[in-house]
Scaffold this motif. Sequence first.
Motif, short mmCIF file in Angstrom:
data_model
loop_
_atom_site.label_atom_id
_atom_site.label_comp_id
_atom_site.label_asym_id
_atom_site.label_seq_id
_atom_site.Cartn_x
_atom_site.Cartn_y
_atom_site.Cartn_z
N ALA A 2 0.83 -1.20 0.00
CA ALA A 2 0.00 0.00 0.00
C ALA A 2 0.87 1.25 0.00
CB ALA A 2 -0.90 0.00 1.23
N VAL A 3 0.42 2.27 -0.75
CA VAL A 3 1.12 3.54 -0.83
C VAL A 3 0.16 4.66 -0.46
CG1 VAL A 3 2.32 5.17 -2.34
CG2 VAL A 3 2.66 2.70 -2.63
N ASN A 4 0.54 5.48 0.51
CA ASN A 4 -0.29 6.62 0.89
C ASN A 4 0.01 7.80 -0.02
OD1 ASN A 4 -1.53 5.36 3.09
ND2 ASN A 4 0.21 5.80 4.41
N SER A 5 -1.05 8.37 -0.57
CA SER A 5 -0.89 9.51 -1.45
C SER A 5 -2.19 10.30 -1.47
CB SER A 5 -0.51 9.04 -2.86
OG SER A 5 -0.16 10.15 -3.67
N THR A 6 -2.17 11.46 -2.14
CA THR A 6 -3.36 12.29 -2.26
C THR A 6 -4.04 12.05 -3.60
OG1 THR A 6 -2.40 14.01 -0.85
CG2 THR A 6 -4.24 14.65 -2.25
N TYR A 7 -5.34 11.73 -3.54
CA TYR A 7 -6.13 11.54 -4.74
C TYR A 7 -7.38 12.40 -4.65
CZ TYR A 7 -3.07 7.50 -5.39
OH TYR A 7 -1.97 6.71 -5.55
N TYR A 8 -8.10 12.48 -5.75
CA TYR A 8 -9.28 13.34 -5.82
C TYR A 8 -10.46 12.53 -6.34
CZ TYR A 8 -5.71 16.90 -5.27
OH TYR A 8 -4.66 17.63 -4.79
N LEU A 9 -11.65 12.88 -5.84
CA LEU A 9 -12.86 12.15 -6.17
C LEU A 9 -13.87 13.07 -6.85
CD1 LEU A 9 -13.26 10.30 -2.75
CD2 LEU A 9 -12.32 9.34 -4.85
N ASN A 10 -14.75 12.48 -7.62
CA ASN A 10 -15.81 13.25 -8.25
C ASN A 10 -17.12 13.17 -7.45
OD1 ASN A 10 -16.49 10.62 -8.77
ND2 ASN A 10 -16.67 10.85 -11.00
N ALA A 11 -16.96 12.97 -6.14
CA ALA A 11 -18.12 12.93 -5.23
C ALA A 11 -17.61 13.25 -3.83
CB ALA A 11 -18.79 11.57 -5.26
N ALA A 12 -18.52 13.26 -2.88
CA ALA A 12 -18.16 13.67 -1.52
C ALA A 12 -17.27 12.65 -0.82
CB ALA A 12 -19.42 13.91 -0.69
N ASP A 13 -17.36 11.39 -1.19
CA ASP A 13 -16.56 10.35 -0.52
C ASP A 13 -16.34 9.19 -1.48
OD1 ASP A 13 -18.98 8.83 -0.43
OD2 ASP A 13 -19.49 9.79 1.46
N LEU A 14 -15.50 8.25 -1.03
CA LEU A 14 -15.17 7.11 -1.88
C LEU A 14 -16.37 6.22 -2.13
CD1 LEU A 14 -12.91 5.56 -3.37
CD2 LEU A 14 -12.43 4.36 -1.21
N ALA A 15 -17.28 6.17 -1.17
CA ALA A 15 -18.46 5.29 -1.30
C ALA A 15 -19.35 5.69 -2.46
CB ALA A 15 -19.25 5.30 0.00
N THR A 16 -19.43 7.00 -2.73
CA THR A 16 -20.36 7.47 -3.76
C THR A 16 -19.67 7.91 -5.04
OG1 THR A 16 -20.32 9.66 -2.72
CG2 THR A 16 -22.09 8.16 -2.07
N ALA A 17 -18.35 7.93 -5.06
CA ALA A 17 -17.61 8.36 -6.26
C ALA A 17 -17.70 7.30 -7.34
CB ALA A 17 -16.15 8.62 -5.90
N THR A 18 -17.46 7.75 -8.58
CA THR A 18 -17.43 6.82 -9.71
C THR A 18 -16.03 6.66 -10.28
OG1 THR A 18 -17.98 8.60 -11.27
CG2 THR A 18 -19.82 7.33 -10.33
N VAL A 20 -11.50 7.79 -9.44
CA VAL A 20 -10.44 8.42 -8.67
C VAL A 20 -9.53 9.15 -9.65
CG1 VAL A 20 -8.49 8.04 -7.10
CG2 VAL A 20 -10.54 6.61 -6.92
N TYR A 21 -9.11 10.38 -9.26
CA TYR A 21 -8.30 11.22 -10.13
C TYR A 21 -6.99 11.60 -9.45
CZ TYR A 21 -12.59 11.75 -12.86
OH TYR A 21 -13.72 11.51 -13.62
N LEU A 22 -6.03 12.04 -10.27
CA LEU A 22 -4.74 12.47 -9.76
C LEU A 22 -4.67 13.97 -9.49
CD1 LEU A 22 -2.38 10.40 -12.10
CD2 LEU A 22 -2.96 9.92 -9.71
N ASP A 23 -5.64 14.72 -10.02
CA ASP A 23 -5.59 16.17 -9.89
C ASP A 23 -6.94 16.74 -9.47
OD1 ASP A 23 -6.67 15.45 -12.44
OD2 ASP A 23 -6.46 17.54 -13.06
N SER A 24 -6.91 17.93 -8.87
CA SER A 24 -8.14 18.54 -8.36
C SER A 24 -9.08 18.97 -9.48
CB SER A 24 -7.80 19.74 -7.48
OG SER A 24 -7.07 20.71 -8.22
N ALA A 25 -8.56 19.15 -10.69
CA ALA A 25 -9.41 19.52 -11.82
C ALA A 25 -10.15 18.32 -12.40
CB ALA A 25 -8.56 20.16 -12.93
N LEU A 26 -9.84 17.13 -11.87
CA LEU A 26 -10.48 15.87 -12.29
C LEU A 26 -10.29 15.63 -13.79
CD1 LEU A 26 -13.86 16.06 -10.30
CD2 LEU A 26 -11.61 15.25 -9.54
N SER A 27 -9.06 15.89 -14.25
CA SER A 27 -8.77 15.67 -15.66
C SER A 27 -7.86 14.47 -15.90
CB SER A 27 -8.11 16.93 -16.26
OG SER A 27 -6.90 17.23 -15.58
N LEU A 28 -7.17 14.03 -14.83
CA LEU A 28 -6.24 12.90 -14.95
C LEU A 28 -6.75 11.72 -14.14
CD1 LEU A 28 -2.86 14.84 -14.53
CD2 LEU A 28 -3.92 14.07 -16.68
#
Length: 310
Positions: A2-18, A20-28
Amino acid sequence: MAVNSTYYLNAADLATATAVYLDSALSLIAPDGFYSDGVISREQSLGILLTANACPTCGTPCGGTISGSGGQGIYLVNLDGGSTAGDVGALVIRFNPQSVPDGIRVTYDGNVYNTLSSPIDGLHQSTNPLGFTVVGNTLSDCGMAGNTTTFPSLFEFLYVGTGFVATGNTQSVTISPGDVSLGTSPGFCVMVIPKVNATPSIFNMEMLGPCSGTAWDLNVSCPALLPSFQGSTAFLNSSIPCGTALTETYYFVRVHSTIDTYVGLYDYIFTDAYGAMPLTDGYYLTNNVAFPNQVLRVQSGIVIAITNCI
């Protein structure tokens, strides 16, 4: 690994997201693989998150209240009892099925626990050591009492810290007559699970809603050493002289609804502070009751009667 890092979601939490992104603009889009928020884990495949799964090494912290409601199904809670040297003792679960029958069982350290004691009528326990114990009001039974009932496709819901989410999985559960222990509404039934070591820390809790709807409340205390009291050795009947020496140390978990420090009706009694060794069936004199001295009748580690000494 396991590797700890910062990721970004297109929803409020992992349970409801569709995704995972690498950037806050949700482009990657993040690489395919498994992602966890410490409560659930989800696999991302071709840039899409698949169904949620329980995180096997983390869970919801103990010491809180969880309420479940919804349709028929299996409701899962992975509870973290702590992993430090001080996180030992008895973990105490208080489960209120309200009136419509619900089942409960907990797996910890390879063992299944399903014994309950109600402040209304005492012991409730499945005759199957691996089964659910189903409690509730007889008047709200949905056909289980006296019958073997199979629920072939119960939807599975996982607690994610703020509520339950569907995992997308189903389970088949068979309830036998020995699993069903109904009566009047039992109130907050108490289960005791011993935690004698710092690890493992995760308690896998399963609540079964077998009827068309379910609603229940769950209070879980973190592991702690149990309070003690003095009592006599075991007698074969209740005719114990009031002057009998109280030479033994016992431990108890309060089940009776009055908030006090005394042993009461339907409380658990143990010979150890972890709640691992229920007291042997018999009669015991003690002064740690509301009206000392009195005799406790203990059966299956639970006080089933309190009478006067002689």
